[in-house]
Design a protein around this motif. Structure first.
Motif, mmCIF file in Angstrom:
data_model
loop_
_atom_site.group_PDB
_atom_site.id
_atom_site.type_symbol
_atom_site.label_atom_id
_atom_site.label_comp_id
_atom_site.label_asym_id
_atom_site.label_seq_id
_atom_site.Cartn_x
_atom_site.Cartn_y
_atom_site.Cartn_z
ATOM 1 N N ALA A 96 0.763 -1.154 -0.079
ATOM 2 C CA ALA A 96 0.096 -0.072 -0.228
ATOM 3 C C ALA A 96 0.950 1.337 0.133
ATOM 4 O O ALA A 96 0.765 2.174 -0.595
ATOM 5 C CB ALA A 96 -0.945 -0.252 1.201
ATOM 6 N N VAL A 147 -3.828 -7.448 0.624
ATOM 7 C CA VAL A 147 -3.301 -6.299 -0.407
ATOM 8 C C VAL A 147 -2.164 -6.849 -1.464
ATOM 9 O O VAL A 147 -2.069 -6.554 -2.322
ATOM 10 C CB VAL A 147 -2.689 -5.026 0.478
ATOM 11 C CG1 VAL A 147 -1.916 -4.222 -0.412
ATOM 12 C CG2 VAL A 147 -3.946 -4.626 1.012
ATOM 13 N N LEU A 201 -7.879 0.076 -2.754
ATOM 14 C CA LEU A 201 -7.436 -1.225 -2.653
ATOM 15 C C LEU A 201 -8.718 -2.326 -2.549
ATOM 16 O O LEU A 201 -8.640 -3.223 -3.088
ATOM 17 C CB LEU A 201 -6.613 -1.412 -1.985
ATOM 18 C CG LEU A 201 -5.194 -0.669 -2.236
ATOM 19 C CD1 LEU A 201 -4.157 -0.927 -0.763
ATOM 20 C CD2 LEU A 201 -4.228 -1.076 -3.391
#
Length: 529
Positions: A13, A296, A377
Motif C-alpha cells: 500500500a 493487499v 484497494l
C-alpha cells in the motif's frame, strides 16, 4: 514516468501511494491561472486535477477502469490532508477538496511515505510428532533403531538392492497423530503454499503467523454443506434470520419466498439499505485487520488471474469460520444482484455493480490504521471477488489432497532397513541439525569414499552380470565418482586387465556352405504364366 505493476510483498500500500504521487506530479499539466484579479503560475483547477488523476488511475494496471470519479475526489482529499497538494495560498491539512474551480498547486517537494520498520513477527516452529518416542504400552520391537555411523558394510547392505539382494528390514509402526498434530500440519503446509504462490521469500512482513488459527483452517475445509458454505459449530455466530431473509430476497428477486409481507414501490431499496446498514456497523472487516497486508499483497497478482485466484483461495482459508461464511453469503448476493436484470435499479445515479462495490468494500477489506489507499484497494479486491467468487470461496482441492496424502504418509506403517537412517517410502521434508566443519570432513571421508570404493569393488568382482552390463556400470560409476574410480584404476592397463581380449575364431559358415551339393534352379508353378 511510466506506471509499473507493484507486485506482492511487504508495504505494498505504501509503495502504491508513493508511485501514484510521483505519476500525478509528473502527469498533471501546470499553467497560469487568474483568481480575483491576480495571476498564479504553475497551478491547476480542482476539476482538472480530478480529470487527470481519474484518467491516471483508470489506465494504471494496479487499479483499473473501475475507479470512479467520486473515489478519485476522495483520494485528492487525502492528498490535500497529507500535503501532496496545497491551495494557492499554501493551506493544507484538511479534507475540504471539492470537484470545482478552486486553484491548487504542488509543494516544492513530494511528501513520499517512508517504509515503516515492522518488528519481525518471528518464525513459528511447528512441532511435529517425535516418532522416536516410545508410546506407552508399545513393544520395543516396533521402535525404529537409532541412527549409527555407517561403515562400508552397512552402506553396501543399504544399497545392495540395486544388484538384486534384499537387505534385512523391519516394520516401523508410526505413532498415532492427534487432532492437534493434524491441525498444525494443515497450518504449516497452507502457509507454505501461500508463500510459494505469492512468490515471497518469507511471510514475516505481510503476516504474523502466530495469529493464524490452525483450527479455523481445518473447520473451513471440512465443515461445509453441499453448496460449499461453511457450517458453524457455534450457532450464536450465525447471521440473524432477518438479515438472511433480506439477502435471499434481493439475491433471488423477484422470488422472495422468505418475505411474507407485501412489497411496495421502493421496497427493494429499503431492503438493500437494511443489509448495508447491518454490515456497515461491524467493528472489523470480514477479511480482518490481521490479514489486511496479505490480501493487499494478493492484489499484485491480478495480472495473472489463475495465480490470484489460488492465492485468494488459500488466504480465505485463514479466516475465522464465521467470517468466511458471511463473506461467502455476502459476495454471492452481490454477484447475483449485479447480474439480475429483473431487479429494479437500487440507485438513480450509480450502476448496480458499482453500487455493490461502493456499499460493501469497506466491510470486506480495510486497515485498522487509516491507510490512504485502502478504499481503492478494497474496491479492486471486491470487484475481483465478485467475478470469481465461486472458485475463490471454495476449498482448493489440490492443497487439500496434498495435505491429506501427507497425513496418510505419516500414519502409514513404514519399512526400516538395518543401518539405514531414513524410511523406504518417500519422506516428508526433513529437518537437519548443524555439525562442525571437522565432523563434516570426517563424515565425508569415512561415510562416503569407503562405501563407494566397496561398491566399485562389488561391481568389479560380480561374475553374474554380463561383460556389457559391467562395462556400462563402470562407465556410469567413473562419470559420477571419478576420484574413487581413479584410485581403483590408476592406469588404462589396470582397467584393461578386467576384460582380456579373446582370440576370435573365424566362423565355419563358408565351409558349411561349400559342403552342400549344388542345387540347380527349378521353375516353380508360381512363375508360370
Amino acid at each position: 514516468m511510466e506506471p509499473r505493476l507493484v507486485g506482492p510483498g511487504p508495504y505494498r500500500a505504501t509503495r502504491l501511494w508513493n508511485e501514484i504521487i510521483e505519476l500525478f506530479r509528473a502527469g498533471m499539466p501546470l499553467r497560469k491561472h487568474r483568481c480575483r484579479f491576480k495571476s498564479y503560475e504553475r497551478c491547476f483547477k480542482a476539476s482538472e486535477a480530478v480529470d487527470c488523476l481519474h484518467e491516471l488511475l483508470g489506465s494504471n494496471q494496479n487499479f483499473g477502469p473501475e475507479v470512479t470519479r467520486d473515489q478519485t475526489v476522495k483520494l485528492l482529499k487525502k492528498f490535500l490532508k497529507n500535503h501532496v497538494i496545497e491551495d494557492i495560498k499554501g493551506r493544507w491539512g484538511k479534507e475540504d477538496f471539492e470537484d470545482d474551480g478552486h486553484l491548487y498547486r504542488f509543494p516544492p517537494s513530494s511528501p513520499l511515505k517512508s517504509y515503516p520498520k515492522k518488528p519481525s513477527c518471528g518464525k513459528e516452529v511447528i512441532k511435529f510428532p517425535d516418532w522416536n518416542e516410545p508410546r506407552a504400552g508399545t513393544s520395543q520391537e516396533h521402535i525404529p533403531v537409532k541412527s549409527v555411523t555407517m561403515n562400508s558394510e552397512m552402506w553396501y547392505k543399504r544399497h545392495s538392492i540395486a544388484i538384486g539382494e534384499v537387505p534385512a528390514c523391519k516394520l516401523v509402526f508410526r505413532r498415532e497423530l492427534t487432532q492437534t498434530n493434524i491441525e498444525e500440519i494443515w497450518k504449516s503446509m497452507t502457509l507454505s503454499r501461500l508463500q510459494k504462490v505469492l512468490g515471497l521469500d518469507s511471510l514475516d512482513e505481510v503476516l504474523d503467523t502466530k495469529l493464524v488459527n490452525s483450527k479455523h483452517i481445518v473447520q473451513n475445509v471440512y465443515n461445509v454443506n453441499k453448496q460449499g458454505i461453511v457450517t458453524l459449530e457455534d450457532k450464536s455466530k450465525e447471521l440473524p434470520h432477518w438479515i438472511l431473509s433480506a439477502m435471499k430476497c434481493l439475491a433471488n428477486w423477484p422470488s422472495c419466498s422468505d418475505m411474507k409481507q407485501p412489497t411496495y414501490s421502493g421496497f427493494e431499496r429499503d431492503v438493500f439499505k437494511t443489509i448495508v446498514d447491518y454490515f456497515g456497523q461491524m467493528k472489523e472487516p470480514l477479511l480482518t485487520f490481521h490479514f489486511f497486508d496479505i490480501f493487499v499483497s494478493v492484489l499484485g497478482l491480478l495480472q495473472k488471474p489463475s495465480k490470484a485466484v489460488e492465492a485468494l483461495q488459500v488466504s480465505c482459508l485463514l479466516l475465522p469460520p464465521e467470517n468466511r461464511k458471511r463473506l461467502q453469503l455476502l459476495v454471492r448476493m452481490m454477484a447475483r444482484i449485479s447480474l439480475n436484470q429483473d431487479l429494479p435499479p437500487l440507485s438513480e445515479s450509480v450502476r448496480t455493480r458499482t453500487l455493490m462495490v461502493q456499499a460493501f468494500s469497506r466491510c470486506i477489506l480495510c486497515s485498522k490504521d487509516e491507510i490512504d489507499l485502502d478504499e481503492l484497494l478494497a474496491a479492486k479486491l471486491v470487484s475481483f471477488l465478485m467475478d470469481n467468487y465461486q472458485e475463490i470461496l471454495s476449498v482448493p482441492s489440490a492443497l487439500k489432497s496434498s495435505i491429506e496424502d501427507h497425513v496418510v504418509h505419516l500414519q502409514r506403517v513404514q519399512i526400516k532397513y538395518a543401518g539405514a537412517d531414513s524410511d523406504a517410502t518417500v519422506p516428508p521434508p526433513s529437518f537437519h541439525h548443524q555439525i562442525s566443519t571437522d565432523e563434516f570432513e570426517y563424515q565425508r571421508a569415512t561415510g562416503s569414499q569407503e562405501p563407494l570404493a566397496a561398491l566399485l569393488e562389488e561391481i568389479v568382482m560380480n561374475k553374474e552380470i554380463s561383460v556389457k552390463d559391467k562395462k556400462k556400470k563402470l562407465k556410469q560409476f567413473q562419470k559420477s565418482y571419478p576420484e574413487v574410480y581413479r584410485v581403483r584404476f590408476p592406469t588404462p592397463e589396470t582397467e584393461a586387465m578386467l576384460f582380456p581380449e579373446k582370440t576370435k575364431q573365424k566362423p565355419p559358415i563358408l565351409m558349411w556352405a561349400l559342403k552342400k551339393p549344388f542345387q540347380p534352379f527349378h521353375r516353380t508353378r508360381s512363375f508360370r504364366m
